[in-house]
Design a protein around this motif. Structure first.
Motif, PDB file in Angstrom:
ATOM      1  N   ASN A 110      37.589  30.736  38.878  1.00 43.55           N
ATOM      2  CA  ASN A 110      36.643  31.783  38.467  1.00 43.55           C
ATOM      3  C   ASN A 110      35.690  32.215  39.572  1.00 43.55           C
ATOM      4  N   SER A 111      36.106  32.054  40.805  1.00 43.71           N
ATOM      5  CA  SER A 111      35.333  32.558  41.933  1.00 43.71           C
ATOM      6  C   SER A 111      36.300  32.919  43.055  1.00 43.71           C
ATOM      7  N   ILE A 112      35.861  33.787  43.952  1.00 46.06           N
ATOM      8  CA  ILE A 112      36.715  34.291  45.020  1.00 46.06           C
ATOM      9  C   ILE A 112      36.099  33.950  46.365  1.00 46.06           C
ATOM     10  N   ALA A 113      36.821  33.152  47.159  1.00 42.02           N
ATOM     11  CA  ALA A 113      36.396  32.866  48.522  1.00 42.02           C
ATOM     12  C   ALA A 113      36.975  33.942  49.441  1.00 42.02           C
ATOM     13  N   PHE A 114      36.478  33.996  50.682  1.00 43.97           N
ATOM     14  CA  PHE A 114      36.927  35.045  51.598  1.00 43.97           C
ATOM     15  C   PHE A 114      38.436  35.007  51.801  1.00 43.97           C
ATOM     16  N   LYS A 115      39.007  33.814  51.911  1.00 41.71           N
ATOM     17  CA  LYS A 115      40.444  33.700  52.165  1.00 41.71           C
ATOM     18  C   LYS A 115      41.247  34.297  51.009  1.00 41.71           C
ATOM     19  N   GLU A 116      40.830  34.045  49.778  1.00 40.88           N
ATOM     20  CA  GLU A 116      41.509  34.608  48.620  1.00 40.88           C
ATOM     21  C   GLU A 116      41.376  36.136  48.614  1.00 40.88           C
ATOM     22  N   PHE A 117      40.171  36.605  48.911  1.00 39.56           N
ATOM     23  CA  PHE A 117      39.897  38.044  48.957  1.00 39.56           C
ATOM     24  C   PHE A 117      40.787  38.713  49.997  1.00 39.56           C
ATOM     25  N   MET A 118      40.877  38.099  51.163  1.00 36.02           N
ATOM     26  CA  MET A 118      41.680  38.643  52.254  1.00 36.02           C
ATOM     27  C   MET A 118      43.160  38.681  51.864  1.00 36.02           C
ATOM     28  N   PHE A 119      43.663  37.621  51.278  1.00 38.15           N
ATOM     29  CA  PHE A 119      45.077  37.528  50.931  1.00 38.15           C
ATOM     30  C   PHE A 119      45.456  38.583  49.896  1.00 38.15           C
ATOM     31  N   ALA A 120      44.592  38.764  48.887  1.00 33.86           N
ATOM     32  CA  ALA A 120      44.885  39.746  47.845  1.00 33.86           C
ATOM     33  C   ALA A 120      44.801  41.171  48.378  1.00 33.86           C
ATOM     34  N   LEU A 121      43.753  41.459  49.134  1.00 34.15           N
ATOM     35  CA  LEU A 121      43.582  42.810  49.659  1.00 34.15           C
ATOM     36  C   LEU A 121      44.728  43.180  50.592  1.00 34.15           C
ATOM     37  N   GLU A 122      45.143  42.233  51.403  1.00 41.22           N
ATOM     38  CA  GLU A 122      46.285  42.458  52.297  1.00 41.22           C
ATOM     39  C   GLU A 122      47.531  42.795  51.487  1.00 41.22           C
ATOM     40  N   GLY A 123      47.750  42.054  50.401  1.00 39.47           N
ATOM     41  CA  GLY A 123      48.915  42.300  49.556  1.00 39.47           C
ATOM     42  C   GLY A 123      48.898  43.683  48.946  1.00 39.47           C
ATOM     43  N   TRP A 124      47.734  44.138  48.497  1.00 32.80           N
ATOM     44  CA  TRP A 124      47.636  45.464  47.896  1.00 32.80           C
ATOM     45  C   TRP A 124      47.959  46.544  48.923  1.00 32.80           C
ATOM     46  N   VAL A 125      47.413  46.412  50.132  1.00 38.17           N
ATOM     47  CA  VAL A 125      47.643  47.419  51.171  1.00 38.17           C
ATOM     48  C   VAL A 125      49.101  47.446  51.580  1.00 38.17           C
ATOM     49  N   LEU A 126      49.686  46.262  51.811  1.00 37.90           N
ATOM     50  CA  LEU A 126      51.087  46.196  52.253  1.00 37.90           C
ATOM     51  C   LEU A 126      52.057  46.640  51.171  1.00 37.90           C
ATOM     52  N   ASP A 127      51.748  46.318  49.924  1.00 36.42           N
ATOM     53  CA  ASP A 127      52.625  46.716  48.831  1.00 36.42           C
ATOM     54  C   ASP A 127      52.606  48.216  48.612  1.00 36.42           C
ATOM     55  N   ASP A 128      51.495  48.874  48.969  1.00 36.24           N
ATOM     56  CA  ASP A 128      51.386  50.320  48.814  1.00 36.24           C
ATOM     57  C   ASP A 128      51.953  51.081  50.007  1.00 36.24           C
ATOM     58  N   ALA A 129      52.269  50.348  51.104  1.00 36.61           N
ATOM     59  CA  ALA A 129      52.724  51.020  52.320  1.00 36.61           C
ATOM     60  C   ALA A 129      54.124  51.607  52.125  1.00 36.61           C
TER      61      ALA A 129
END
Length: 225
Positions: A206-225
């Protein structure tokens, strides 16, 4: 953005004690960075406008990954990674830090990392070395600009500057001041934030550390590419 289809988001990830210590160290550096910033963007929209440039930074990361991947199996080992990073400005003096980052970014703990994990590793190195004299001077500016945008985005949501994101912080950060009092908009936003938060919270605490945030955001950008 598309839904992140990573296995990391599908089930809780159990981290070792050493990995948790490393994450705590990373969180402290993020907090120090947040406190050093003179101010934050007024709205999330100002950060969203920078997102189209993230893809270019990830493309540059892929070039470094390809250089590291000597046997071209789409995975790199610790030794492959160190040799590749030496070519962009790192040195044997960084080996301990690189090893800690490797272990922390090896999300499936198989002693090798895939491209998405590699990008997380570079982002973590960027955060930990930011502010040092040598920094990441050997890495192309498109990459460091991408990581700075993501770090600034994380800091924007981290309203209390504790290095961890909670649902109410993400929800507050994404609200459009112009939509205040619009119940339909609030309901839609709440559902969207809940979905995105669950995708980011891959260890289900129930909390987001920077590493989790980075991994998810990267996935969203790459999946939309």
């Amino acid at each position: 953005m598309g839904v992140c289809n990573s296995t990391a988001a599908a089930a809780p990830v159990r981290e070792s004690v050493a990995a948790k210590r490393f994450d705590a160290k990373l969180s402290k550096v993020v907090v120090d960075y947040a406190k050093s910033k003179p101010g934050k963007p007024q709205t999330f929209m100002s950060l969203l406008l920078k997102f189209p440039k993230l893809q270019n930074g990830f493309d540059q990361c892929r070039e470094i990954f390809a250089e590291c991947d000597r046997d071209k199996d789409d995975h790199i080992t610790m030794e492959e990674m160190k040799e590749g990073l030496y070519k962009v400005g790192f040195s044997p003096g960084d080996d301990a830090l690189i090893a800690d980052c490797f272990d922390s970014s090896d999300l499936d703990q198989n002693q090798s990392i895939e491209f998405k994990e590699f990008v997380v590793l570079l982002a973590v190195l960027f955060v930990l070395k930011k502010g040092q004299a040598n920094g990441l001077d050997g890495v192309k500016p498109e990459i460091t600009d991408t990581f700075k945008t993501i770090l600034d985005c994380f800091v924007f949501f981290d309203a209390n500057c504790d290095g961890i994101l909670k649902k109410h912080e993400v929800l507050a950060g994404m609200k459009d001041p112009g939509e205040q009092g619009n119940k339909a908009a609030d309901k839609s936003l709440n559902m969207s934030v809940m979905k995105r938060f669950e995708e980011m919270d891959w260890n289900h605490n129930n909390s987001i550390a920077f590493k989790e945030f980075m991994f998810a955001l990267e996935g969203w950008v790459l999946d939309d590419a």
